[in-house]
Design a protein around this motif. Structure first.
Motif, PDB file in Angstrom:
ATOM      1  N   LEU A 134      66.941  58.493  10.620  1.00  0.00           N
ATOM      2  CA  LEU A 134      67.887  59.612  10.567  1.00  0.00           C
ATOM      3  C   LEU A 134      69.323  59.259  10.878  1.00  0.00           C
ATOM      4  CD1 LEU A 134      65.387  61.960  12.328  1.00  0.00           C
ATOM      5  CD2 LEU A 134      65.634  61.575   9.943  1.00  0.00           C
ATOM      6  N   VAL A 135      70.252  60.029  10.427  1.00  0.00           N
ATOM      7  CA  VAL A 135      71.790  59.671  10.618  1.00  0.00           C
ATOM      8  C   VAL A 135      72.596  61.250  11.085  1.00  0.00           C
ATOM      9  CG1 VAL A 135      74.087  59.116   9.381  1.00  0.00           C
ATOM     10  CG2 VAL A 135      71.762  58.305   8.499  1.00  0.00           C
ATOM     11  N   ALA A 136      73.109  61.109  12.251  1.00  0.00           N
ATOM     12  CA  ALA A 136      73.880  62.310  12.600  1.00  0.00           C
ATOM     13  C   ALA A 136      75.351  61.981  12.458  1.00  0.00           C
ATOM     14  CB  ALA A 136      73.955  62.052  14.371  1.00  0.00           C
ATOM     15  N   THR A 137      75.887  62.528  11.099  1.00  0.00           N
ATOM     16  CA  THR A 137      77.147  62.236  10.717  1.00  0.00           C
ATOM     17  C   THR A 137      78.339  63.315  11.088  1.00  0.00           C
ATOM     18  OG1 THR A 137      76.539  63.823   8.718  1.00  0.00           O
ATOM     19  CG2 THR A 137      76.168  61.491   8.508  1.00  0.00           C
ATOM     20  N   ASN A 138      77.671  64.322  11.819  1.00  0.00           N
ATOM     21  CA  ASN A 138      78.527  65.501  12.497  1.00  0.00           C
ATOM     22  C   ASN A 138      78.080  66.078  13.490  1.00  0.00           C
ATOM     23  OD1 ASN A 138      76.870  67.016  11.083  1.00  0.00           O
ATOM     24  ND2 ASN A 138      78.047  67.204   9.330  1.00  0.00           N
ATOM     25  N   THR A 139      78.787  66.955  13.894  1.00  0.00           N
ATOM     26  CA  THR A 139      78.261  67.762  15.179  1.00  0.00           C
ATOM     27  C   THR A 139      76.732  68.717  14.795  1.00  0.00           C
ATOM     28  OG1 THR A 139      80.275  68.006  16.039  1.00  0.00           O
ATOM     29  CG2 THR A 139      78.995  69.473  16.904  1.00  0.00           C
ATOM     30  N   TYR A 140      76.827  69.244  13.699  1.00  0.00           N
ATOM     31  CA  TYR A 140      75.614  69.919  13.141  1.00  0.00           C
ATOM     32  C   TYR A 140      74.400  68.997  13.276  1.00  0.00           C
ATOM     33  CZ  TYR A 140      72.838  72.640  10.022  1.00  0.00           C
ATOM     34  OH  TYR A 140      71.831  73.394   9.397  1.00  0.00           O
ATOM     35  N   THR A 141      74.448  67.947  12.544  1.00  0.00           N
ATOM     36  CA  THR A 141      73.163  67.066  12.461  1.00  0.00           C
ATOM     37  C   THR A 141      72.930  66.436  13.928  1.00  0.00           C
ATOM     38  OG1 THR A 141      74.617  65.209  11.567  1.00  0.00           O
ATOM     39  CG2 THR A 141      73.386  66.439  10.027  1.00  0.00           C
ATOM     40  N   HIS A 142      74.148  66.265  14.586  1.00  0.00           N
ATOM     41  CA  HIS A 142      73.944  65.551  16.141  1.00  0.00           C
ATOM     42  C   HIS A 142      72.732  66.788  16.958  1.00  0.00           C
ATOM     43  CE1 HIS A 142      74.225  63.619  19.923  1.00  0.00           C
ATOM     44  NE2 HIS A 142      74.859  64.715  20.199  1.00  0.00           N
ATOM     45  N   SER A 143      73.329  67.837  16.603  1.00  0.00           N
ATOM     46  CA  SER A 143      72.592  68.822  17.597  1.00  0.00           C
ATOM     47  C   SER A 143      71.214  69.193  17.202  1.00  0.00           C
ATOM     48  CB  SER A 143      73.347  70.492  17.177  1.00  0.00           C
ATOM     49  OG  SER A 143      72.901  71.363  17.956  1.00  0.00           O
ATOM     50  N   LYS A 144      70.967  68.950  15.625  1.00  0.00           N
ATOM     51  CA  LYS A 144      69.416  69.263  14.986  1.00  0.00           C
ATOM     52  C   LYS A 144      68.598  68.105  15.704  1.00  0.00           C
ATOM     53  CE  LYS A 144      69.885  73.161  12.228  1.00  0.00           C
ATOM     54  NZ  LYS A 144      69.119  74.122  12.777  1.00  0.00           N
ATOM     55  N   LEU A 145      69.010  67.033  15.728  1.00  0.00           N
ATOM     56  CA  LEU A 145      68.331  65.846  15.876  1.00  0.00           C
ATOM     57  C   LEU A 145      68.215  66.020  17.646  1.00  0.00           C
ATOM     58  CD1 LEU A 145      70.175  62.798  13.990  1.00  0.00           C
ATOM     59  CD2 LEU A 145      67.736  63.953  13.726  1.00  0.00           C
ATOM     60  N   GLU A 146      69.032  66.270  18.428  1.00  0.00           N
ATOM     61  CA  GLU A 146      68.839  66.507  19.920  1.00  0.00           C
ATOM     62  C   GLU A 146      67.718  67.684  19.966  1.00  0.00           C
ATOM     63  OE1 GLU A 146      70.219  64.470  22.370  1.00  0.00           O
ATOM     64  OE2 GLU A 146      70.779  63.218  20.684  1.00  0.00           O
ATOM     65  N   CYS A 147      67.912  68.674  19.416  1.00  0.00           N
ATOM     66  CA  CYS A 147      66.943  69.628  19.462  1.00  0.00           C
ATOM     67  C   CYS A 147      65.657  69.217  18.841  1.00  0.00           C
ATOM     68  CB  CYS A 147      67.473  70.969  18.732  1.00  0.00           C
ATOM     69  SG  CYS A 147      68.743  71.701  19.579  1.00  0.00           S
ATOM     70  N   GLU A 148      65.409  68.394  18.022  1.00  0.00           N
ATOM     71  CA  GLU A 148      64.235  67.767  17.517  1.00  0.00           C
ATOM     72  C   GLU A 148      63.312  67.184  18.379  1.00  0.00           C
ATOM     73  OE1 GLU A 148      64.270  65.809  13.731  1.00  0.00           O
ATOM     74  OE2 GLU A 148      65.006  67.509  12.674  1.00  0.00           O
ATOM     75  N   LYS A 149      64.191  66.333  19.333  1.00  0.00           N
ATOM     76  CA  LYS A 149      63.587  65.617  20.378  1.00  0.00           C
ATOM     77  C   LYS A 149      62.960  66.281  21.397  1.00  0.00           C
ATOM     78  CE  LYS A 149      67.101  61.894  20.310  1.00  0.00           C
ATOM     79  NZ  LYS A 149      68.230  61.397  20.954  1.00  0.00           N
ATOM     80  N   LEU A 150      63.545  67.681  21.687  1.00  0.00           N
ATOM     81  CA  LEU A 150      62.813  68.432  22.653  1.00  0.00           C
ATOM     82  C   LEU A 150      61.356  69.201  21.893  1.00  0.00           C
ATOM     83  CD1 LEU A 150      65.697  70.516  24.106  1.00  0.00           C
ATOM     84  CD2 LEU A 150      64.690  68.560  25.120  1.00  0.00           C
ATOM     85  N   ILE A 151      61.380  69.398  20.739  1.00  0.00           N
ATOM     86  CA  ILE A 151      60.280  70.022  19.974  1.00  0.00           C
ATOM     87  C   ILE A 151      59.371  68.831  19.914  1.00  0.00           C
ATOM     88  CG2 ILE A 151      59.451  70.889  17.920  1.00  0.00           C
ATOM     89  CD1 ILE A 151      61.244  72.872  19.381  1.00  0.00           C
ATOM     90  N   ILE A 152      59.517  67.518  19.763  1.00  0.00           N
ATOM     91  CA  ILE A 152      58.627  66.669  19.677  1.00  0.00           C
ATOM     92  C   ILE A 152      57.906  66.212  21.064  1.00  0.00           C
ATOM     93  CG2 ILE A 152      58.116  64.112  19.385  1.00  0.00           C
ATOM     94  CD1 ILE A 152      60.469  64.224  17.140  1.00  0.00           C
TER      95      ILE A 152
END
Length: 290
Positions: A134-152
Motif C-alpha cells: 500500500l502507498v500513502a501518497t497524500n493525507t487522504y490515503t494516509h488517514s485511510k491506512l491509519e484507520c484501517e489499522k484500527l479496524i484490523i
C-alpha cells in the motif's frame, strides 16, 4: 411460545448501525433496503452528534431486545474529498482516528469500515489484490491506512471502495463535469483534463448491496468493492456521449499525459466470501444518469 418465537426472530434479524447515513452512500443504502423489501433493521448513529448522543444510539444497538440479533456498524462517517483532506493535513487524520477510536471503544459490535482503493496508488496496471503493498501518497490515503489499522486490530471488515457513481453523487468528479457540459443544447465539444487515467467505476447500488452482504456474512479482513473492470477517462467520456446520443461531439483534452495512472482491482475474494456480484453495467448506469 411467543417468547420462543420472538427469540427466534431476533436471532435471525440483521441489525445495522449506520454511521454516516445522511451522505451519498448512506442515503442510497436506506433507499435500497426499502426498494428491495430487505428486513434488515437500521439504526442511525448521528456522526455529527455529541459523544452522549452517539453512545445513546449505540446503547439501542446493544439493547436487551436485540440481544440475539446479528449486529454490525457500517462506518461511512468521513469526508472523502481529497482536496479537503490535503488542506487540513494532520488535523484531518487526527479527527478521523479520534472518531473511529471513540466508536471502537464504545461498543464491541463488528465495524464495516468504508476505506478507498486509492491506498494502492495508481502507478501499476496490474490488478490490485487486498494483500498488495500500500502507498500513502497524500493525507487522504494516509488517514485511510491509519484507520484501517484500527479496524484490523478490532477484527472488523475493511471495504476498499472504488470510484462510485450514481444518483446523488458528488459534483466534484469527471463524470459530473461531463454531465454538466452536455446539458448545453447540442454542444460541439466537451473538455476533459486528461483522458489517459484508468479507473474502476461502480454504481452505488452495487456498493450498497455489497455492504449489506458484508453485514449478513460477517467475515473480518480486507476486501475490494469494485467491478473488476477499468476504463480510461476518454473512453468514459465517449460512453457518456453515446448514452446522450452526442457521438458527433468532440472530446478536447487540456492536459494530455501518457504517464501510467491506473487503479485496476481484483474482486475475487469479495465475490467468493460474500456471495456478491456487481450487476449494473457501466453503460446502463451512465444511461440512467444522462
Amino acid at each position: 411460545y411467543n417468547n420462543k418465537l420472538l427469540k427466534y426472530y431476533n436471532k435471525n434479524m440483521n441489525v445495522i448501525g449506520l454511521y454516516g447515513g445522511s451522505g451519498f452512500i448512506g442515503n442510497y443504502f436506506q433507499s435500497m433496503l426499502r426498494k428491495t423489501n430487505d428486513d434488515s433493521k437500521v439504526y442511525l448513529i448521528p456522526h455529527r452528534g455529541s459523544p452522549e448522543e452517539i453512545k445513546a444510539a449505540l446503547k439501542k444497538l446493544n439493547s436487551h431486545e436485540l440481544e440475539e440479533s446479528k449486529k454490525s456498524i457500517i462506518y461511512l462517517a468521513e469526508n472523502n474529498v481529497i482536496s479537503d483532506a490535503d488542506r487540513n493535513d494532520k488535523s484531518y487524520t487526527n479527527k478521523n482516528l479520534d472518531r473511529l477510536n471513540f466508536i471502537l471503544s464504545s461498543t464491541s459490535i463488528k465495524v464495516i469500515y468504508a476505506s478507498s482503493v486509492s491506498v494502492y496508488g495508481d502507478l501499476s496496471e496490474e490488478r490490485h489484490h487486498p494483500s498488495d503493498k500500500l502507498v500513502a501518497t497524500n493525507t487522504y490515503t494516509h488517514s485511510k491506512l491509519e484507520c484501517e489499522k484500527l479496524i484490523i486490530q478490532a477484527n472488523g471488515t475493511i471495504a476498499r471502495l472504488s470510484n462510485i457513481y450514481g444518483p446523488g453523487m458528488s459534483e466534484k468528479n469527471i463524470l459530473s463535469d461531463i454531465l454538466r457540459q452536455i446539458s448545453t443544447k447540442n454542444p460541439d465539444s466537451i473538455n476533459i483534463q486528461n483522458g489517459t487515467p484508468k479507473r474502476d467505476l461502480i454504481h452505488v447500488h452495487d456498493v450498497t448491496s455489497c455492504l449489506l452482504a458484508m453485514s449478513k456474512i460477517q467475515e473480518k479482513g480486507v476486501y475490494n468493492v469494485a467491478t473488476g473492470n477499468d476504463i480510461s477517462m476518454k473512453d468514459l467520456a465517449r460512453m457518456i456521449l453515446e448514452a446522450a446520443n452526442l457521438e458527433g461531439c468532440k472530446i478536447v483534452e487540456s492536459k494530455h499525459n501518457t504517464t501510467t495512472s491506473c487503479i485496476s482491482l481484483d474482486i475475487s475474494s469479495t465475490t467468493e466470501t460474500f456471495k456478491w456480484t456487481p450487476i449494473i453495467r457501466l453503460k446502463d448506469g451512465l444511461k440512467e444518469l444522462v
